[in-house]
Scaffold this active site. Structure first.
Site, PDB file in Angstrom:
ATOM      1  N   ASN A 205       0.862  -1.188   0.000  1.00  0.00           N
ATOM      2  CA  ASN A 205       0.000   0.000   0.000  1.00  0.00           C
ATOM      3  C   ASN A 205       0.898   1.238   0.000  1.00  0.00           C
ATOM      4  O   ASN A 205       2.118   1.137  -0.003  1.00  0.00           O
ATOM      5  CB  ASN A 205      -0.977  -0.026   1.177  1.00  0.00           C
ATOM      6  CG  ASN A 205      -0.254  -0.032   2.507  1.00  0.00           C
ATOM      7  OD1 ASN A 205       0.441   0.917   2.852  1.00  0.00           O
ATOM      8  ND2 ASN A 205      -0.383  -1.129   3.258  1.00  0.00           N
ATOM      9  N   PRO A 301      -3.773 -11.355  10.977  1.00  0.00           N
ATOM     10  CA  PRO A 301      -4.180 -11.064  12.364  1.00  0.00           C
ATOM     11  C   PRO A 301      -4.339  -9.556  12.559  1.00  0.00           C
ATOM     12  O   PRO A 301      -3.646  -8.772  11.910  1.00  0.00           O
ATOM     13  CB  PRO A 301      -3.010 -11.601  13.196  1.00  0.00           C
ATOM     14  CG  PRO A 301      -1.864 -11.698  12.251  1.00  0.00           C
ATOM     15  CD  PRO A 301      -2.434 -11.925  10.889  1.00  0.00           C
ATOM     16  N   LYS A 337     -11.938  -2.216  17.885  1.00  0.00           N
ATOM     17  CA  LYS A 337     -10.584  -2.691  18.192  1.00  0.00           C
ATOM     18  C   LYS A 337     -10.205  -2.448  19.651  1.00  0.00           C
ATOM     19  O   LYS A 337      -9.067  -2.695  20.041  1.00  0.00           O
ATOM     20  CB  LYS A 337      -9.575  -2.011  17.259  1.00  0.00           C
ATOM     21  CG  LYS A 337      -9.682  -2.488  15.801  1.00  0.00           C
ATOM     22  CD  LYS A 337      -8.749  -1.706  14.889  1.00  0.00           C
ATOM     23  CE  LYS A 337      -8.935  -2.078  13.432  1.00  0.00           C
ATOM     24  NZ  LYS A 337      -7.864  -2.945  12.915  1.00  0.00           N
TER      25      LYS A 337
HETATM   26  O1  PMT Z   1       3.108   6.248   6.313  1.00  0.00           O
HETATM   27  P1  PMT Z   1       2.704   7.592   5.753  1.00  0.00           P
HETATM   28  O2  PMT Z   1       2.944   7.690   4.262  1.00  0.00           O
HETATM   29  O3  PMT Z   1       3.297   8.730   6.527  1.00  0.00           O
HETATM   30  O4  PMT Z   1       1.109   7.713   5.900  1.00  0.00           O
HETATM   31  C1  PMT Z   1       0.539   7.742   7.177  1.00  0.00           C
HETATM   32  C2  PMT Z   1      -0.707   6.844   7.251  1.00  0.00           C
HETATM   33  C3  PMT Z   1      -1.789   7.411   6.356  1.00  0.00           C
HETATM   34  C4  PMT Z   1      -0.369   5.417   6.816  1.00  0.00           C
HETATM   35  C5  PMT Z   1      -1.157   6.810   8.755  1.00  0.00           C
HETATM   36  O5  PMT Z   1      -1.445   8.125   9.158  1.00  0.00           O
HETATM   37  C6  PMT Z   1      -2.340   5.894   8.962  1.00  0.00           C
HETATM   38  O6  PMT Z   1      -3.493   6.258   8.796  1.00  0.00           O
HETATM   39  N1  PMT Z   1      -2.058   4.608   9.365  1.00  0.00           N
HETATM   40  C7  PMT Z   1      -3.080   3.534   9.499  1.00  0.00           C
HETATM   41  C8  PMT Z   1      -3.534   3.115   8.160  1.00  0.00           C
HETATM   42  C9  PMT Z   1      -4.455   1.931   8.234  1.00  0.00           C
HETATM   43  O7  PMT Z   1      -4.068   0.877   7.852  1.00  0.00           O
HETATM   44  O8  PMT Z   1      -5.601   2.107   8.776  1.00  0.00           O
HETATM   45  P2  PMT Z   1      -6.680   0.919   8.982  1.00  0.00           P
HETATM   46  O9  PMT Z   1      -7.942   1.628   9.071  1.00  0.00           O
HETATM   47  O10 PMT Z   1      -6.549  -0.129   7.939  1.00  0.00           O
HETATM   48  O11 PMT Z   1      -6.279   0.233  10.360  1.00  0.00           O
HETATM   49  C10 PMT Z   1      -6.758   0.719  11.602  1.00  0.00           C
HETATM   50  C11 PMT Z   1      -5.741   0.440  12.700  1.00  0.00           C
HETATM   51  O12 PMT Z   1      -5.573  -0.966  12.874  1.00  0.00           O
HETATM   52  C12 PMT Z   1      -4.359   0.993  12.433  1.00  0.00           C
HETATM   53  O13 PMT Z   1      -3.842   1.464  13.652  1.00  0.00           O
HETATM   54  C13 PMT Z   1      -3.573  -0.220  11.939  1.00  0.00           C
HETATM   55  O14 PMT Z   1      -2.176  -0.107  12.253  1.00  0.00           O
HETATM   56  C14 PMT Z   1      -4.229  -1.345  12.720  1.00  0.00           C
HETATM   57  N2  PMT Z   1      -4.230  -2.652  12.043  1.00  0.00           N
HETATM   58  C15 PMT Z   1      -4.912  -2.827  10.878  1.00  0.00           C
HETATM   59  C16 PMT Z   1      -4.980  -4.077  10.319  1.00  0.00           C
HETATM   60  C17 PMT Z   1      -4.306  -5.151  10.944  1.00  0.00           C
HETATM   61  N3  PMT Z   1      -4.325  -6.366  10.414  1.00  0.00           N
HETATM   62  N4  PMT Z   1      -3.633  -4.961  12.071  1.00  0.00           N
HETATM   63  C18 PMT Z   1      -3.575  -3.725  12.637  1.00  0.00           C
HETATM   64  O15 PMT Z   1      -2.936  -3.546  13.683  1.00  0.00           O
END
Ligand code: PMT
Length: 394
Positions: A205, A301, A337
């Site tokens: 991504n 996970p 979460k």
């Molecule tokens: O890295 P940069 O280019 O600086 O960009 C920053 C960012 C946009 C990546 C950052 O600010 C951000 O939003 N990170 C989380 C992106 C994301 O994957 O969001 P999500 O909605 O898919 O996940 C939600 C949360 O669960 C996040 O804290 C993620 O780390 C966590 N997660 C998600 C899936 C998974 N299998 N395990 C997790 O721990």
């Protein structure tokens, strides 16, 4: 503000006396460390008089070791400024040497380190000096480039130490951490995971890791012990941070699981929700008779959820990257979460991912805060302050 001012051997060292005065007048606490050669240009007594504190120069000083030893001094500072930084000192720092008090302090600190160089213009332009500065920059050291003009040696060019007023103004405008998290363990995840399809291809991504690295740097400034689990191999490791490199979600999960003791977890990584069930062991070949390729994906996970449901869970901060309905989606993730706080950002249309700037909407059980667009380093500091406040009132 607690400034440790290092002074190395340069004719410009006399300017440091005025710099200390300006900083003290502005309310900063200043401790001065002189290198041996600096003492040829400026006396400890003058600097003691203006700073109001004993000036240190010896690495092994029995009196200081009983009170503020070199490690205590490295921890005390919230910023280290070396002005003037001579070519010799820059070379020793680039080589990672710890052969006097100042170089040892700089290795031992988690505070940001700023160098304000001063030297003859030919020396400044020399490849060796520029290469050493490049090495230090890559390690997160800030370099405040010297001014150009007439020099003490009679030559004209770049290499003049910035004026004390300018150095003081830059330092005082710089945000610093008033939060003291010494003794605390913080884990930050950063970057997008790479899920292999075969030995040469992967699903990825757009996350660059910039947000997560900025958070690790801001967290380290509080004096905490910070572990950064990152897929962003090209980004430098912030000063004082322990880094664990990973690629896949499963590796990130294992690295997080190995951190059995933590007070705060920040999940800034963009973890792939799915991975290829069975990555090919050889490079997949194009087949002449079919136009499609089917990959079977299985769920990864949920790393942050695993942390948030540990028996002795830390304070857990997640991120939500959304393209629509930002607030509702983020709040739903926070609840699902089991997170203490969620930081939501718009992504797509060139926002959030990869950029140096970002904007966040932060939500926790007791409130919310919009952090308008700013460099990720600024947002990271603001977020650490918000987290500190929420943890206090939790
Ligand atoms: O890295 P940069 O280019 O600086 O960009 C920053 C960012 C946009 C990546 C950052 O600010 C951000 O939003 N990170 C989380 C992106 C994301 O994957 O969001 P999500 O909605 O898919 O996940 C939600 C949360 O669960 C996040 O804290 C993620 O780390 C966590 N997660 C998600 C899936 C998974 N299998 N395990 C997790 O721990």
């Amino acid at each position: 503000m607690r400034v440790l001012l290092g002074i190395s051997g340069s004719i410009a060292a006399y300017k440091a006396i005025i710099l200390v005065r300006r900083l003290v007048e502005a309310g900063a606490e200043v401790r001065v460390v002189l290198t041996e050669s600096a003492q040829a240009f400026v006396t400890p007594l003058s600097l003691q008089a203006v700073s109001g504190h004993p000036v240190r120069s010896a690495l092994f000083d029995p009196e200081a070791e009983a009170g503020m030893d070199h490690i205590a001094l490295a921890r005390w500072a919230d910023t280290i400024l070396v002005a003037p930084a001579s070519a010799g000192l820059i070379a020793r720092l680039a080589a990672g040497m710890a052969d006097d008090l100042l170089s040892t302090l700089i290795l031992a600190t988690t505070a940001p380190v700023i160098l304000a160089p001063a030297m003859n213009q030919q020396m400044w332009l020399h490849q060796a000096v520029q290469a050493n500065l490049g090495t230090l920059r890559a390690r997160g050291v800030e370099i405040w480039a010297p001014a150009a003009g007439g020099q003490a040696c009679g030559e004209v060019g770049p290499g003049r130490l910035l004026e004390p007023e300018e150095l003081a103004a830059r330092l005082l405008q710089r945000p610093h951490s008033a939060i003291d998290w010494r003794g605390q363990q913080i884990v930050v995840t950063a970057g997008g995971t790479r899920e292999p399809i075969d030995p040469v291809r992967f699903i990825a991504n757009r996350s660059s890791g910039k947000m997560g690295h900025a958070l690790a740097e801001a967290a380290a400034r509080t004096g905490a012990t910070v572990t950064l689990i990152s897929t962003a191999h090209a980004l430098p490791t912030p000063a004082g941070v322990r880094r664990v490199p990973v690629d896949t979600a499963l590796q990130m999960q294992a690295a997080v699981a190995a951190e059995t003791s933590m007070d705060l977890f920040i999940g800034a990584a963009a973890v792939a929700d799915y991975r290829v069930e069975t990555p090919a062991t050889h490079k997949l070949k194009k087949t002449p008779d079919t136009n499609t390729l089917t990959l079977t994906l299985v769920k990864n996970p949920d790393i942050i959820h695993e942390v948030a449901t540990r028996p002795n869970r830390p304070f857990v901060v997640g991120f939500a990257a959304e393209t629509d309905d930002l607030h509702a989606q983020a709040e739903a993730k926070r609840l699902a979460k089991n997170l203490d706080m969620i930081c939501a950002n718009w992504v797509g249309d060139g926002q959030g991912f990869e950029q140096d700037d970002n904007a966040l909407w932060v939500r926790w059980a007791g409130g919310q805060q919009a952090l308008p667009s700013a460099p990720k380093t600024t947002l990271a500091r603001q977020l650490i302050e918000r987290i500190a406040h929420c943890r206090q009132t939790n």
